[in-house]
Design an enzyme around this catalytic site. Structure first.
Site, mmCIF file in Angstrom:
data_model
loop_
_atom_site.group_PDB
_atom_site.id
_atom_site.type_symbol
_atom_site.label_atom_id
_atom_site.label_comp_id
_atom_site.label_asym_id
_atom_site.label_seq_id
_atom_site.Cartn_x
_atom_site.Cartn_y
_atom_site.Cartn_z
ATOM 1 N N ASN A 1 -10.166 -0.283 -0.562
ATOM 2 C CA ASN A 1 -8.701 -0.223 -0.469
ATOM 3 C C ASN A 1 -8.101 -0.796 -1.745
ATOM 4 O O ASN A 1 -8.202 -2.001 -1.993
ATOM 5 C CB ASN A 1 -8.248 -1.028 0.756
ATOM 6 C CG ASN A 1 -6.744 -0.975 0.983
ATOM 7 O OD1 ASN A 1 -5.979 -0.569 0.112
ATOM 8 N ND2 ASN A 1 -6.312 -1.408 2.153
ATOM 9 N N HIS B 1 -3.661 7.120 2.088
ATOM 10 C CA HIS B 1 -4.027 5.781 1.644
ATOM 11 C C HIS B 1 -5.450 5.487 2.095
ATOM 12 O O HIS B 1 -5.805 5.706 3.252
ATOM 13 C CB HIS B 1 -3.050 4.764 2.239
ATOM 14 C CG HIS B 1 -3.456 3.344 2.004
ATOM 15 N ND1 HIS B 1 -3.826 2.870 0.770
ATOM 16 C CD2 HIS B 1 -3.560 2.294 2.874
ATOM 17 C CE1 HIS B 1 -4.131 1.588 0.871
ATOM 18 N NE2 HIS B 1 -3.983 1.215 2.133
ATOM 19 N N CYS C 1 0.803 -1.218 0.000
ATOM 20 C CA CYS C 1 0.000 0.000 0.000
ATOM 21 C C CYS C 1 0.840 1.274 0.000
ATOM 22 O O CYS C 1 0.372 2.335 -0.413
ATOM 23 C CB CYS C 1 -0.947 0.002 1.193
ATOM 24 S SG CYS C 1 -2.063 -1.418 1.238
#
Length: 322
Positions: A279, A249, A113
């Site tokens: 996500n 994020h 990520c």
């Protein structure tokens, strides 16, 4: 001085958009359960013919168009992904071919990520060193293909997509000029078992599936994201009060809220797209950045902070004047 300036942004999403209600038909969950714990309402899932490379290439085309730059002018491609099309060659080289670029440096970065932040710093360093003039920096993922669709605690959290920016070497004023002003990266491999994939070429010979201990990840995320943002800003004599926009994020709305509170940042200065995209790992920061640029929230001259944390653990932040 020479800085890496963002001259264009772009993003791409798979055609199929999946709501929580649709997901609840195949997984033991509910829309209420997902929204309350994560803030997620929709995600996009890659279908036949849609891969990390195809999504990345489309995001690049849109970024190049926004920058008014021809693909042939690009001399560097850095692609962040944890879901490459193949073990090798690098997915960046597939994107290069799709864009019709005959020769440029092209490689992948793997930091999950946080990958886009790692890719930004790598490209920025190469540009400031004078090795390259114009880069495509990409975050692209098809996480749906490494999910355990019987594990409701993880499969509801992720989606697929890609985002890209064009970074260009430009002369910039030291304090008031545009470009990347600072970046800080970290990693701590002691936390591998909290967020990982249980496979790989040299261990199981399989791709594996994502595994996560969500509560522990949440705790580390809030602390690490707040501290790395403060660290990046402090290095250039700025404070959270100087920041126009934070593009974090997009893992969980509760993490975004908790991080903003820890930094005393108003919620309205945080770009949130997790409700629409879920996500998307390395793609989430550039996806959110492109969204806020195209809807007019992020404007030239504003101070923007990008930040992310992912498996490894890895985490980082970049400060730029857009």
């Amino acid at each position: 001085m020479i800085r890496s300036v963002v001259t264009g942004t772009g993003s791409a999403l798979p055609a199929r958009r999946v709501s929580n209600a649709e997901l609840a038909k195949q997984v033991d969950t509910t829309d209420e359960w997902i929204v309350e714990r994560t803030g997620i309402r929709f995600r996009h899932i890659a279908g036949e013919g849609e891969t990390t490379a195809t999504l990345a290439a489309e995001a690049c085309r849109r970024a190049l168009d926004a920058a008014g730059t021809a693909a042939a002018e690009v001399d560097l491609i850095v692609l962040a992904t944890a879901t490459p099309d193949q073990t090798f060659p690098a997915t960046a080289t597939k994107v290069q071919a799709m864009l019709g670029i005959d020769d440029c440096v092209a490689f992948d970065v793997a930091a999950v990520c946080s990958g886009f932040l790692y890719a930004v710093q790598v490209a920025d360093s190469m540009i400031r060193a004078g090795a390259h003039r114009r880069a495509l920096v990409i975050g692209a993922e098809t996480f749906s293909r490494i999910l355990d669709w019987e594990d409701r605690t993880t499969c509801v959290l992720f989606g697929d997509g890609a985002g890209a920016i064009v970074l260009e070497a430009q002369e910039s004023e030291e304090k008031a000029g545009r470009g990347i002003l600072a970046a800080k990266l970290h990693a701590d491999g002691r936390h591998n078992e909290l967020l990982y994939v249980d496979g790989g070429p040299s261990t199981t010979g399989t791709v594996g599936k994502l595994r996560m201990k969500g509560r522990e990840v949440f705790r580390h995320a809030v602390v690490n994201l707040a501290s790395v943002m403060e660290e990046a800003l402090k290095g250039i004599d700025l404070t959270p009060a100087d920041v126009d926009w934070v593009v974090p994020h997009q893992a969980n709305a509760r993490i975004l809220d908790a991080t903003a509170r820890k930094l005393s940042l108003p919620a309205e200065r945080v770009v949130v797209t997790v409700d629409q995209h879920a996500n998307t790992s390395a793609a989430s920061v550039p996806l959110a950045l492109d969204t806020a640029v195209r809807d007019g929230r992020i404007r030239p001259g504003q101070i923007v902070v990008l930040e992310a944390m992912g498996g490894g653990f890895t985490w980082g932040a970049a400060v730029l004047r857009y």
